[in-house]
Enzyme design. Structure first.
Site, PDB file in Angstrom:
ATOM      1  CG  ASP A   1       9.640  47.356  64.949  1.00  0.00           C
ATOM      2  OD1 ASP A   1      10.188  47.691  66.016  1.00  0.00           O
ATOM      3  OD2 ASP A   1       8.646  47.946  64.482  1.00  0.00           O
TER       4      ASP A   1
ATOM      5  CG  PHE B   1      15.918  53.334  62.691  1.00  0.00           C
ATOM      6  CD1 PHE B   1      15.127  53.429  63.827  1.00  0.00           C
ATOM      7  CD2 PHE B   1      15.547  52.436  61.698  1.00  0.00           C
ATOM      8  CE1 PHE B   1      13.983  52.649  63.977  1.00  0.00           C
ATOM      9  CE2 PHE B   1      14.407  51.658  61.838  1.00  0.00           C
ATOM     10  CZ  PHE B   1      13.630  51.763  62.991  1.00  0.00           C
TER      11      PHE B   1
ATOM     12  N   GLY C   1       9.959  44.158  71.093  1.00  0.00           N
ATOM     13  CA  GLY C   1      11.372  44.267  70.744  1.00  0.00           C
ATOM     14  C   GLY C   1      12.316  43.340  71.485  1.00  0.00           C
TER      15      GLY C   1
ATOM     16  CD  GLU D   1      12.866  48.364  76.413  1.00  0.00           C
ATOM     17  OE1 GLU D   1      12.843  47.501  75.512  1.00  0.00           O
ATOM     18  OE2 GLU D   1      12.226  49.413  76.337  1.00  0.00           O
ATOM     19  CG  ASP D   2      14.078  46.631  72.110  1.00  0.00           C
ATOM     20  OD1 ASP D   2      13.944  47.458  73.040  1.00  0.00           O
ATOM     21  OD2 ASP D   2      13.390  46.676  71.075  1.00  0.00           O
TER      22      ASP D   2
ATOM     23  CG  ASP E   1      16.428  56.438  70.999  1.00  0.00           C
ATOM     24  OD1 ASP E   1      17.312  57.278  71.215  1.00  0.00           O
ATOM     25  OD2 ASP E   1      15.726  56.463  69.971  1.00  0.00           O
TER      26      ASP E   1
ATOM     27  NE  ARG F   1       8.521  43.488  66.231  1.00  0.00           N
ATOM     28  CZ  ARG F   1       8.698  44.580  66.967  1.00  0.00           C
ATOM     29  NH1 ARG F   1       9.822  44.757  67.618  1.00  0.00           N
ATOM     30  NH2 ARG F   1       7.761  45.508  67.037  1.00  0.00           N
TER      31      ARG F   1
ATOM     32  CE  LYS G   1      19.074  53.970  68.389  1.00  0.00           C
ATOM     33  NZ  LYS G   1      18.015  54.550  67.527  1.00  0.00           N
TER      34      LYS G   1
END
Ligand code: IMP
Ligand code: MG
Length: 184
Positions: free
Chosen positions: A164, A157, A50, A104-105, A108, A170, A136
């Site tokens: 992805d 989402f 990610g 990190e992407d 969550d 992506r 998030k």
């Protein structure tokens, strides 16, 4: 507004590339302010897959010497977290005694970060920091400290810019959100 179809779902534009770039500029500035003039060579830990695009964009803005190390973790299936984090590829280099910035992407539930911090402590990292492109709100419920956050988003989402849906999407330049009107 643009829409894209990925497998059985439709997504609509949410964060345009220009805004992503601006947010990365800002977060890179903060990291540069904290690390410039450092005597060590910090490690940027790219969490595959990610954060591959975010890491690339972030790295080219950093003005101090740094090294890239990767690892691969997996916790998502479809549009939800399984709650279990698996390390599917170990660290690509020895990080003993190094300062590590986890890149990190998205954070969550926070499970991935908790797991990564354990792995880094186990491997003898001197210090670990977290830099995430997206956050998030759910993550805030966990007691995790995030050092650098580029953007906060609601609990929806999303795909694109490295993120992805079952491994596709992506390559989208902008970030897209699940289109609720799609009904799926
Ligand atoms: P966490 O362990 O629940 O914090 O989840 C972190 C990982 O789940 C991220 O590194 C992503 O790979 C994935 N993830 C979380 N939210 C999304 C999303 O909205 N779209 C795509 N992947 C996501
Ligand atoms: Mg990830």
């Amino acid at each position: 507004m643009r829409r894209v179809r990925l497998f059985d779902k439709t997504f609509k534009t949410f964060i345009p590339y220009e805004d992503i770039e601006k947010a990365i500029d800002k977060v890179a500035e903060k990291i540069n302010a904290d690390f410039s003039g450092c005597q060590d060579i910090p490690v940027l830990l790219c969490v595959l897959n990610g954060s591959i695009l975010f890491t690339a964009e972030l790295m080219k803005r950093l003005t101090f010497d740094c090294e890239i190390v990767s690892t691969k973790l997996s916790s998502y299936s479809g549009t939800a977290s399984t709650g279990k984090v698996r390390q599917v590829m170990g660290l690509t280099a020895d990080i003993t005694g190094r300062r590590v910035i986890i890149v990190e992407d998205i954070v969550d539930s926070g499970n991935t970060i908790v797991e990564l911090r354990k792995i880094l402590a186990d491997k003898g990292a001197a210090e670990s920091y977290v830099c995430t492109m997206l956050l998030k709100p759910d993550a805030c419920r966990k007691d995790i400290s995030l050092d650098y956050v580029a953007m906060e988003i609601p609990n929806d989402f999303i795909v694109g810019f490295g993120l992805d849906y079952n491994e596709i999407g992506r390559n989208l330049k902008d970030i897209y959100v699940l289109d609720q009107e799609d009904g799926q």
